[in-house]
Design a protein around this motif. Structure first.
Motif, PDB file in Angstrom:
ATOM      1  N   ALA A 121       0.827  -1.212   0.000  1.00 25.63           N
ATOM      2  CA  ALA A 121       0.000   0.000   0.000  1.00 25.63           C
ATOM      3  C   ALA A 121       0.857   1.256   0.000  1.00 25.63           C
ATOM      4  O   ALA A 121       0.418   2.316  -0.470  1.00 25.63           O
ATOM      5  N   SER A 122       2.090   1.128   0.483  1.00 29.15           N
ATOM      6  CA  SER A 122       3.006   2.279   0.530  1.00 29.15           C
ATOM      7  C   SER A 122       3.877   2.393  -0.720  1.00 29.15           C
ATOM      8  O   SER A 122       4.664   3.334  -0.846  1.00 29.15           O
ATOM      9  N   HIS A 123       3.751   1.458  -1.652  1.00 27.34           N
ATOM     10  CA  HIS A 123       4.592   1.451  -2.849  1.00 27.34           C
ATOM     11  C   HIS A 123       4.180   2.589  -3.787  1.00 27.34           C
ATOM     12  O   HIS A 123       2.996   2.922  -3.890  1.00 27.34           O
ATOM     13  N   PRO A 124       5.131   3.206  -4.493  1.00 25.01           N
ATOM     14  CA  PRO A 124       4.785   4.285  -5.420  1.00 25.01           C
ATOM     15  C   PRO A 124       3.749   3.884  -6.469  1.00 25.01           C
ATOM     16  O   PRO A 124       2.939   4.716  -6.897  1.00 25.01           O
ATOM     17  N   LEU A 125       3.747   2.621  -6.884  1.00 20.44           N
ATOM     18  CA  LEU A 125       2.786   2.175  -7.892  1.00 20.44           C
ATOM     19  C   LEU A 125       1.368   2.067  -7.344  1.00 20.44           C
ATOM     20  O   LEU A 125       0.413   1.972  -8.113  1.00 20.44           O
ATOM     21  N   ALA A 126       1.213   2.032  -6.036  1.00 25.73           N
ATOM     22  CA  ALA A 126      -0.099   1.808  -5.434  1.00 25.73           C
ATOM     23  C   ALA A 126      -1.101   2.917  -5.781  1.00 25.73           C
ATOM     24  O   ALA A 126      -2.310   2.706  -5.696  1.00 25.73           O
ATOM     25  N   THR A 127      -0.611   4.055  -6.207  1.00 27.91           N
ATOM     26  CA  THR A 127      -1.519   5.159  -6.560  1.00 27.91           C
ATOM     27  C   THR A 127      -2.026   5.037  -7.998  1.00 27.91           C
ATOM     28  O   THR A 127      -2.926   5.783  -8.392  1.00 27.91           O
ATOM     29  N   THR A 187      -9.136 -11.265  -5.118  1.00 31.09           N
ATOM     30  CA  THR A 187     -10.453 -10.923  -4.579  1.00 31.09           C
ATOM     31  C   THR A 187     -10.753 -11.696  -3.305  1.00 31.09           C
ATOM     32  O   THR A 187     -11.579 -11.263  -2.493  1.00 31.09           O
ATOM     33  N   ARG A 188     -10.080 -12.823  -3.111  1.00 25.91           N
ATOM     34  CA  ARG A 188     -10.329 -13.646  -1.923  1.00 25.91           C
ATOM     35  C   ARG A 188      -9.252 -13.482  -0.861  1.00 25.91           C
ATOM     36  O   ARG A 188      -9.287 -14.137   0.175  1.00 25.91           O
ATOM     37  N   THR A 189      -8.255 -12.634  -1.131  1.00 22.18           N
ATOM     38  CA  THR A 189      -7.172 -12.406  -0.167  1.00 22.18           C
ATOM     39  C   THR A 189      -6.978 -10.907  -0.023  1.00 22.18           C
ATOM     40  O   THR A 189      -6.011 -10.332  -0.513  1.00 22.18           O
ATOM     41  N   THR A 190      -7.915 -10.264   0.630  1.00 26.69           N
ATOM     42  CA  THR A 190      -7.844  -8.809   0.805  1.00 26.69           C
ATOM     43  C   THR A 190      -7.003  -8.466   2.030  1.00 26.69           C
ATOM     44  O   THR A 190      -7.111  -9.090   3.074  1.00 26.69           O
ATOM     45  N   ARG A 191      -6.146  -7.452   1.868  1.00 29.49           N
ATOM     46  CA  ARG A 191      -5.310  -6.947   2.949  1.00 29.49           C
ATOM     47  C   ARG A 191      -5.239  -5.436   2.819  1.00 29.49           C
ATOM     48  O   ARG A 191      -5.154  -4.896   1.709  1.00 29.49           O
ATOM     49  N   THR A 192      -5.233  -4.743   3.950  1.00 29.18           N
ATOM     50  CA  THR A 192      -5.141  -3.287   3.899  1.00 29.18           C
ATOM     51  C   THR A 192      -3.750  -2.815   3.506  1.00 29.18           C
ATOM     52  O   THR A 192      -3.583  -1.674   3.049  1.00 29.18           O
ATOM     53  N   ASP A 193      -2.736  -3.684   3.685  1.00 30.61           N
ATOM     54  CA  ASP A 193      -1.363  -3.276   3.384  1.00 30.61           C
ATOM     55  C   ASP A 193      -0.885  -3.729   2.011  1.00 30.61           C
ATOM     56  O   ASP A 193       0.285  -3.568   1.667  1.00 30.61           O
ATOM     57  N   VAL A 194      -1.774  -4.320   1.214  1.00 28.78           N
ATOM     58  CA  VAL A 194      -1.421  -4.778  -0.131  1.00 28.78           C
ATOM     59  C   VAL A 194      -2.482  -4.308  -1.118  1.00 28.78           C
ATOM     60  O   VAL A 194      -3.682  -4.437  -0.859  1.00 28.78           O
ATOM     61  N   HIS A 195      -2.032  -3.754  -2.253  1.00 22.88           N
ATOM     62  CA  HIS A 195      -2.924  -3.361  -3.335  1.00 22.88           C
ATOM     63  C   HIS A 195      -2.687  -4.268  -4.538  1.00 22.88           C
ATOM     64  O   HIS A 195      -1.560  -4.716  -4.769  1.00 22.88           O
ATOM     65  N   TYR A 196      -3.743  -4.514  -5.315  1.00 20.82           N
ATOM     66  CA  TYR A 196      -3.655  -5.345  -6.509  1.00 20.82           C
ATOM     67  C   TYR A 196      -3.964  -4.489  -7.735  1.00 20.82           C
ATOM     68  O   TYR A 196      -5.020  -3.860  -7.817  1.00 20.82           O
ATOM     69  N   LEU A 197      -3.050  -4.481  -8.698  1.00 16.85           N
ATOM     70  CA  LEU A 197      -3.195  -3.638  -9.886  1.00 16.85           C
ATOM     71  C   LEU A 197      -3.321  -4.504 -11.141  1.00 16.85           C
ATOM     72  O   LEU A 197      -2.519  -5.426 -11.337  1.00 16.85           O
ATOM     73  N   PRO A 198      -4.299  -4.215 -11.999  1.00 19.40           N
ATOM     74  CA  PRO A 198      -4.355  -4.912 -13.295  1.00 19.40           C
ATOM     75  C   PRO A 198      -3.068  -4.681 -14.070  1.00 19.40           C
ATOM     76  O   PRO A 198      -2.474  -3.585 -13.993  1.00 19.40           O
ATOM     77  N   ILE A 199      -2.620  -5.701 -14.785  1.00 17.77           N
ATOM     78  CA  ILE A 199      -1.364  -5.591 -15.530  1.00 17.77           C
ATOM     79  C   ILE A 199      -1.613  -5.943 -16.989  1.00 17.77           C
ATOM     80  O   ILE A 199      -2.189  -6.992 -17.298  1.00 17.77           O
TER      81      ILE A 199
END
Length: 306
Positions: free
Chosen positions: A174-180, A251-263
């Motif tokens: 979530a803190s990674h520059p790509l997360a935005t 979608t089944r492994t949600t975490r507040t500290d991890v974001h998932y981005l389409p690639i």
């Protein structure tokens, strides 16, 4: 001994009889490269060369001949015990399927397990298998089947059911520059440290999980290897690494500290498959494959009509 697979011992014993990698591969239903991998693995574990191979002939070393003579009786006792247990299972004394998986299982899969239990009184025993060892448990007889990602190019394995293809996502902290960002491209992977599975899987399978280069040919850095999905997500959350995952897992492994981005830009989607040993196809496995087909067809129909 924990790190020596029965498959490696079997391969060595057959090679000791055939003294030919091609005939050994044909007899076992493997590729020649797989035979070479198995022999190299057991030699690393024993700590000495067991086989001498030239362009003209294959022979056992002195250590190899002694090792084969010592290990063959134990192997034959083990295979006899497995055969007797399998006979009891096929006679109905044991109605259980041992199935391995990576990470998590869709609801449609567990519903198929429930229907198999209700319709045929078959119990499912689930085991999470190491991320980089998709085939070992099935090939070694420790599992009856596994649900793993394609591709599968092992002659000894049957693909009983192919799940619907799924998009790849990139897991970042979530803190990674790509997360935005809202999505990324495969070329971005050249600037990241992407986690790779660690295990005894063939190179073609490992490279399908994490390509070694971007579509343009730029190397994809990877400093760390992982054995489970949860281990990977924990490392991603630290901010130093990223990881490729499939859409259903995200979608089944949600975490507040991890974001998932389409690639975008990866050549192939992610696709799971139900696999089992070609020589041990059972009515329970073929029924499970049929139930999965029905379940996913129903799920697609429901989504289409929503």
């Amino acid at each position: 001994m924990r790190q020596v697979h029965v498959q490696q011992i079997e391969c060595l014993l057959v090679l000791a009889e055939e003294l030919h990698f091609g005939r050994t591969a044909e007899r076992l239903g493997y590729s020649q490269s797989r035979v070479s991998q198995l022999i190299a693995a057991i030699e690393r574990r024993v700590g000495v060369r067991l086989v001498d191979r030239t362009s003209r002939r294959v022979t056992l070393t002195r250590f190899g001949a002694q090792f084969v003579a010592e290990v063959r009786p134990a192997y034959e006792s083990l295979t006899t015990a497995f055969a007797q247990a399998r006979d009891r299972a096929q006679r109905g004394a044991l109605r259980r399927l041992r199935i391995g998986f990576h990470g998590s299982l869709y609801e449609e899969i567990t519903e198929s397990f429930r229907r198999l239990r209700a319709d045929q009184d078959v119990t499912i025993a689930l085991t999470e298998i190491p991320l980089g060892s998709p085939f070992s448990g099935v090939l070694d007889g420790l599992l009856d089947a596994a649900i793993i990602e394609l591709p599968v190019r092992e002659p000894a394995l049957t693909v009983g059911f192919r799940f619907p293809p799924q998009d790849h996502l990139l897991a970042v902290a979530a803190s990674h520059p790509l997360a935005t960002r809202t999505r990324v491209h495969a070329e971005d992977l050249a600037t990241l440290d992407v986690l790779r599975p660690s295990g005894d899987a063939p190179t073609y399978w490992l490279d399908a999980r994490v390509p070694r280069t971007t579509p343009s040919g730029a190397p994809i850095p990877s400093s760390t290897h992982i054995t489970t999905v949860q281990e990977g997500l924990a490392l991603v959350a630290t901010g130093d690494h990223t990881m490729l995952v499939c859409h259903p897992l995200a979608t089944r492994t949600t975490r507040t500290d991890v974001h998932y981005l389409p690639i975008d830009g990866l050549p192939e989607p992610s696709q799971l498959a139900l696999i089992w040993p070609t020589t041990h196809t059972t009515p329970q496995l073929t029924t499970l494959a049929h139930l999965l087909h029905e379940q996913f067809a129903d799920s697609r129909s429901i989504r289409t009509h929503k």
